[in-house]
Design a protein around this motif. Structure first.
Motif, PDB file in Angstrom:
ATOM      1  N   VAL A  30     -16.421  14.368  -5.966  1.00 31.14           N
ATOM      2  CA  VAL A  30     -17.702  14.884  -5.496  1.00 31.14           C
ATOM      3  C   VAL A  30     -17.817  14.565  -4.005  1.00 31.14           C
ATOM      4  N   ASP A  31     -18.691  15.284  -3.336  1.00 31.43           N
ATOM      5  CA  ASP A  31     -18.781  15.163  -1.879  1.00 31.43           C
ATOM      6  C   ASP A  31     -19.154  13.751  -1.424  1.00 31.43           C
ATOM      7  N   SER A  32     -19.955  13.055  -2.210  1.00 30.34           N
ATOM      8  CA  SER A  32     -20.441  11.745  -1.781  1.00 30.34           C
ATOM      9  C   SER A  32     -19.338  10.692  -1.679  1.00 30.34           C
ATOM     10  N   VAL A  33     -18.198  10.925  -2.323  1.00 30.26           N
ATOM     11  CA  VAL A  33     -17.110   9.940  -2.274  1.00 30.26           C
ATOM     12  C   VAL A  33     -15.838  10.503  -1.653  1.00 30.26           C
ATOM     13  N   LYS A  34     -15.828  11.794  -1.383  1.00 33.37           N
ATOM     14  CA  LYS A  34     -14.630  12.430  -0.833  1.00 33.37           C
ATOM     15  C   LYS A  34     -14.272  11.789   0.513  1.00 33.37           C
ATOM     16  N   GLY A  35     -13.008  11.448   0.674  1.00 35.51           N
ATOM     17  CA  GLY A  35     -12.556  10.795   1.898  1.00 35.51           C
ATOM     18  C   GLY A  35     -12.678   9.291   1.869  1.00 35.51           C
ATOM     19  N   ARG A  36     -13.431   8.740   0.923  1.00 40.68           N
ATOM     20  CA  ARG A  36     -13.577   7.286   0.809  1.00 40.68           C
ATOM     21  C   ARG A  36     -12.899   6.744  -0.449  1.00 40.68           C
ATOM     22  N   PHE A  37     -12.947   7.506  -1.539  1.00 34.29           N
ATOM     23  CA  PHE A  37     -12.385   7.075  -2.819  1.00 34.29           C
ATOM     24  C   PHE A  37     -11.115   7.876  -3.108  1.00 34.29           C
ATOM     25  N   ALA A  38     -10.193   7.251  -3.843  1.00 31.04           N
ATOM     26  CA  ALA A  38      -8.961   7.933  -4.239  1.00 31.04           C
ATOM     27  C   ALA A  38      -8.631   7.581  -5.684  1.00 31.04           C
ATOM     28  N   ILE A  39      -8.403   8.595  -6.498  1.00 29.27           N
ATOM     29  CA  ILE A  39      -8.054   8.406  -7.900  1.00 29.27           C
ATOM     30  C   ILE A  39      -6.547   8.591  -8.057  1.00 29.27           C
ATOM     31  N   SER A  40      -5.944   7.801  -8.926  1.00 30.47           N
ATOM     32  CA  SER A  40      -4.512   7.892  -9.146  1.00 30.47           C
ATOM     33  C   SER A  40      -4.179   7.348 -10.529  1.00 30.47           C
ATOM     34  N   ARG A  41      -2.913   7.550 -10.951  1.00 36.91           N
ATOM     35  CA  ARG A  41      -2.459   7.027 -12.233  1.00 36.91           C
ATOM     36  C   ARG A  41      -1.199   6.199 -12.036  1.00 36.91           C
ATOM     37  N   SER A  42      -0.996   5.259 -12.933  1.00 38.47           N
ATOM     38  CA  SER A  42       0.244   4.492 -12.918  1.00 38.47           C
ATOM     39  C   SER A  42       1.402   5.387 -13.380  1.00 38.47           C
ATOM     40  N   ASN A  43       2.615   4.950 -13.080  1.00 41.46           N
ATOM     41  CA  ASN A  43       3.781   5.737 -13.491  1.00 41.46           C
ATOM     42  C   ASN A  43       3.865   5.897 -14.999  1.00 41.46           C
ATOM     43  N   THR A  44       3.398   4.902 -15.722  1.00 39.80           N
ATOM     44  CA  THR A  44       3.419   4.984 -17.189  1.00 39.80           C
ATOM     45  C   THR A  44       2.248   5.790 -17.725  1.00 39.80           C
ATOM     46  N   LYS A  45       1.318   6.157 -16.827  1.00 37.26           N
ATOM     47  CA  LYS A  45       0.128   6.949 -17.174  1.00 37.26           C
ATOM     48  C   LYS A  45      -0.809   6.198 -18.099  1.00 37.26           C
ATOM     49  N   SER A  46      -0.649   4.881 -18.201  1.00 36.64           N
ATOM     50  CA  SER A  46      -1.521   4.100 -19.074  1.00 36.64           C
ATOM     51  C   SER A  46      -2.706   3.503 -18.320  1.00 36.64           C
ATOM     52  N   THR A  47      -2.711   3.648 -17.000  1.00 34.25           N
ATOM     53  CA  THR A  47      -3.801   3.114 -16.196  1.00 34.25           C
ATOM     54  C   THR A  47      -4.201   4.141 -15.143  1.00 34.25           C
ATOM     55  N   VAL A  48      -5.497   4.315 -15.000  1.00 33.09           N
ATOM     56  CA  VAL A  48      -6.051   5.174 -13.955  1.00 33.09           C
ATOM     57  C   VAL A  48      -6.806   4.280 -12.981  1.00 33.09           C
ATOM     58  N   TYR A  49      -6.563   4.493 -11.704  1.00 29.76           N
ATOM     59  CA  TYR A  49      -7.167   3.661 -10.675  1.00 29.76           C
ATOM     60  C   TYR A  49      -8.209   4.451  -9.890  1.00 29.76           C
ATOM     61  N   LEU A  50      -9.156   3.717  -9.330  1.00 27.45           N
ATOM     62  CA  LEU A  50     -10.080   4.291  -8.364  1.00 27.45           C
ATOM     63  C   LEU A  50     -10.137   3.342  -7.172  1.00 27.45           C
ATOM     64  N   GLN A  51      -9.446   3.716  -6.108  1.00 23.21           N
ATOM     65  CA  GLN A  51      -9.482   2.946  -4.881  1.00 23.21           C
ATOM     66  C   GLN A  51     -10.719   3.347  -4.096  1.00 23.21           C
ATOM     67  N   MET A  52     -11.577   2.380  -3.829  1.00 18.73           N
ATOM     68  CA  MET A  52     -12.840   2.657  -3.165  1.00 18.73           C
ATOM     69  C   MET A  52     -12.856   1.950  -1.809  1.00 18.73           C
ATOM     70  N   ASN A  53     -12.962   2.726  -0.760  1.00 20.64           N
ATOM     71  CA  ASN A  53     -12.986   2.192   0.596  1.00 20.64           C
ATOM     72  C   ASN A  53     -14.318   2.509   1.264  1.00 20.64           C
TER      73      ASN A  53
END
Length: 128
Positions: free
Chosen positions: A59-82
């Motif tokens: 969403v626009d309110s977090v675009k450019g500040r937050f980043a979503i990603s997954r682990s290689n095993t796909k068992s964990t989803v991350y949200l990096q918040m800056n």
């Protein structure tokens, strides 16, 4: 499907946090996992999603500040918040649903009621 969030805490404005969502029990090939947040007296809002085909959305309110990603095993989803702000203070949840967003619709991507399984949340506090 079971989900469990971790990584929340107290952080000063401008700081960073990396939230984790441990996911287990997925049997589908195509699915969507989202991050949501809910501040006191406010509705739960979707902020970022990732699909099993690695599409990512914000969403626009977090675009450019937050980043979503997954682990290689796909068992964990991350949200990096800056660059965190006081208005980011909320309980953060991850959620799961089977299927991919249709035509990248906002409902399919970010509507809480369209998701089927939820974690218990992790608190993020950014003091003013």
């Amino acid at each position: 499907v079971q989900l469990a969030e971790s990584g929340g805490g107290l952080v000063q404005p401008g700081g960073s946090l990396n939230l984790s969502c441990a996911v287990s029990g997925i049997a589908a090939d195509y699915y969507t996992i989202g991050w949501f947040r809910q501040a006191p007296d406010k509705e739960r809002e979707g902020i970022s999603t990732i699909t099993s085909t690695d599409g990512t959305y914000y969403v626009d309110s977090v675009k450019g500040r937050f980043a979503i990603s997954r682990s290689n095993t796909k068992s964990t989803v991350y949200l990096q918040m800056n660059s965190l702000k006081p208005e980011d203070t909320a309980t953060y949840y991850c959620a799961f649903k089977i299927g991919l967003p249709r035509n990248n619709s906002n409902y399919d991507l970010f509507a809480a009621r369209s998701f089927d399984a939820w974690g218990r949340g992790t608190q993020v506090t950014v003091p003013s």
